[in-house]
Design a protein around this motif. Structure first.
Motif, PDB file in Angstrom:
ATOM      1  N   HIS B  33       1.998  -0.949  -7.336  1.00  0.00           N
ATOM      2  CA  HIS B  33       0.999  -0.106  -6.688  1.00  0.00           C
ATOM      3  C   HIS B  33       1.663   1.123  -6.091  1.00  0.00           C
ATOM      4  N   LEU B  35       0.794   3.836  -3.143  1.00  0.00           N
ATOM      5  CA  LEU B  35      -0.092   3.965  -1.990  1.00  0.00           C
ATOM      6  C   LEU B  35       0.220   5.258  -1.269  1.00  0.00           C
ATOM      7  N   GLN B  37      -0.127   7.073   2.573  1.00  0.00           N
ATOM      8  CA  GLN B  37      -0.390   6.817   3.988  1.00  0.00           C
ATOM      9  C   GLN B  37      -0.268   8.115   4.759  1.00  0.00           C
ATOM     10  N   ILE B  43      -3.995   3.421   4.877  1.00  0.00           N
ATOM     11  CA  ILE B  43      -3.392   3.411   3.548  1.00  0.00           C
ATOM     12  C   ILE B  43      -4.471   3.504   2.492  1.00  0.00           C
ATOM     13  N   ILE B  86       4.081   5.224  -0.736  1.00  0.00           N
ATOM     14  CA  ILE B  86       4.708   3.906  -0.716  1.00  0.00           C
ATOM     15  C   ILE B  86       4.520   3.218  -2.062  1.00  0.00           C
ATOM     16  N   SER B  96       2.303  -8.708  -1.694  1.00  0.00           N
ATOM     17  CA  SER B  96       2.992  -7.503  -2.134  1.00  0.00           C
ATOM     18  C   SER B  96       4.237  -7.269  -1.312  1.00  0.00           C
ATOM     19  N   PHE B  98       6.823  -4.149  -0.248  1.00  0.00           N
ATOM     20  CA  PHE B  98       6.714  -2.699  -0.149  1.00  0.00           C
ATOM     21  C   PHE B  98       8.077  -2.036  -0.036  1.00  0.00           C
ATOM     22  N   GLY B  99       8.183  -0.831  -0.583  1.00  0.00           N
ATOM     23  CA  GLY B  99       9.307   0.026  -0.275  1.00  0.00           C
ATOM     24  C   GLY B  99       9.095   0.648   1.099  1.00  0.00           C
ATOM     25  N   ASP B 100      10.122   1.360   1.563  1.00  0.00           N
ATOM     26  CA  ASP B 100      10.043   1.968   2.893  1.00  0.00           C
ATOM     27  C   ASP B 100       9.322   3.305   2.896  1.00  0.00           C
TER      28      ASP B 100
END
Lengths: 114, 108
Positions: B33, B35, B37, B43, B86, B96, B98-100
């Protein structure tokens, strides 16, 4: 069609207190996942609820608990708050437990612990 | 090492520039995904990919499953594109990772 809603928007608590955050999923969705996002980091998975049961849990202590109601809405409860619990708490909903189902996110609740 | 790595961490561009944000992951996934933000926290899901390429307006997302890599491209960038982007991967049902995030600033 309402998307995912969360309440409250912001919350300030002191150490040792307890907090309850609420989430209503997108219409038609039955699965709710909760995430914690510390400042400057990506969200971290807390747990997931489906059919009113906790189905998966991330690496969070037992102070974090939850509940899902028959209408699929969900609560996140945090006991004995610590300063480090200050974060944005995100709720996401999806349909069922099938892999790869798209998640829709709510606007989040910003929790500040003083 | 995070299971999901994004680069760059921060990106500043001039309005109109072509932008690329990269995401690499180290585990088998069922979907990826992208995203967005904005300040304030909300988000928005931009894309969900399991293979190939998707396009929506000025946004293009690609994924290479064999190389465990995805890219998000923004064509003709605009200051309103400024946000944190993201990358998140679905490893098992409903969960999920997530990356930072990549903080994008587009200057007029």
């Amino acid at each position: 069609d309402a998307g995912v809603t969360q309440s409250p928007t912001h919350l300030i608590k002191t150490r040792g207190q307890q907090v309850t955050l609420r989430c209503s999923p997108k219409s038609g969705h039955d699965t709710v996942s909760w995430y914690q996002q510390a400042l400057g980091q990506g969200p971290q998975f807390i747990f997931q609820y489906y059919e009113e049961e906790e189905r998966q849990r991330g690496n969070f202590p037992d102070r974090f608990s939850g509940h899902q109601f028959p209408n699929y809405s969900s609560e996140l409860n945090v006991n004995a708050l610590l300063l480090g619990d200050s974060a944005l708490y995100l709720c996401a909903s999806s349909l069922g437990l099938s892999m790869g189902n798209e998640q829709f996110f709510g606007p989040g609740t910003r929790l500040t612990v003083l | 090492k995070n299971e999901v790595e994004q680069s760059p961490q921060n990106l500043t561009a001039q309005e109109g520039e072509f932008i690329t944000i990269n995401c690499s992951y180290s585990v088998g996934i069922s979907a990826l995904h992208w995203l967005q933000q904005h300040p304030g926290g909300g988000i928005v899901s931009l894309f969900m990919l399991s293979s190939g390429k998707k396009k929506h307006g000025r946004l293009i997302a690609t994924i290479n499953i064999q190389e465990k890599h995805s890219s998000l491209h923004i064509t003709a960038s605009h200051p309103r594109d400024s946000a944190v982007y993201i990358c998140a991967v679905s490893i098992n049902a409903g969960k999920s990772t997530f990356g930072d995030g990549t903080t994008l600033t587009v200057k007029p």
